[in-house]
Write a protein that holds these residues in place. Structure first.
Motif: not given
Length: 191
Positions: A32-59
């Motif tokens: 994504a070209g972002v730092g760790q702080g940016s990731m955790y600013h938007h998502f609680a962690g890998k599971p939260d981000l994966a859930l958003a990604a899987i949801g988008r793919t499913a839609e």
């Protein structure tokens, strides 16, 4: 594209390429070209981000399928259109492939959109088959739920066979086979 969008899109791609267990937060950040702080600013962690990604793919997967299932034409034409649409066969199914990831499937929250999407697909196919039975296009003895489950199983199995052979030929053969079986249950007037 916003930082959150870049993170979701990068995660979608990595999940499709590597699966959940092999996708690290560091790999997501690098893609994504972002730092760790940016990731955790938007998502609680890998599971939260994966859930958003899987949801988008499913839609996205549902929307593409629905466009074919609700298009004009007979039931068999719409199912055929769905099965023959352009796909990245050698990459596998971006939703079905996740079922092979034990870490993802062990997490009820992450498993839910995968399970729901495949159930939706079976249900929607069953509706199209039932519609075909109702119009007399398909044999009245054809069980819509069993037929839908078979179509989804052949589709998902076709991805596996293609990836194992590193060739789309087994996928194409599996799809041709299920379409042949469906055609065998099409009324004489429609053949």
């Amino acid at each position: 594209m916003s930082t959150a969008e870049r993170l979701i899109e990068s995660t979608r791609e990595l999940l499709w390429e590597r699966g959940y267990a092999a996708t690290s937060p560091k790999a997501i950040q690098q893609r994504a070209g972002v730092g760790q702080g940016s990731m955790y600013h938007h998502f609680a962690g890998k599971p939260d981000l994966a859930l958003a990604a899987i949801g988008r793919t499913a839609e996205e997967m549902r929307a593409k399928a629905e466009a074919q299932f609700s298009a004009p034409g007979t039931a068999v034409e719409r199912i055929t259109s769905y099965l023959l649409r352009e796909r990245e066969v050698l990459r596998g199914c971006p939703i079905g492939g996740l079922t092979q990831d034990p870490d993802l499937m062990a997490d009820p929250a992450l498993r839910a959109p995968v399970e729901e999407t495949l159930a939706w697909l079976r249900g929607r196919l069953a509706e199209v088959v039932a519609e075909g039975r109702g119009t007399g296009e398909l044999d009245a003895a054809l069980d819509p739920q069993a037929t839908a489950a078979t179509i989804v199983a052949v589709l998902q199995g076709g991805y596996v066979l293609a990836r194992a052979a590193d060739s789309v030929a087994p996928f194409d053969q599996a799809i041709a086979g299920v379409l042949g079986l469906l055609a065998a249950h099409t009324s004489i007037a429609d053949r």
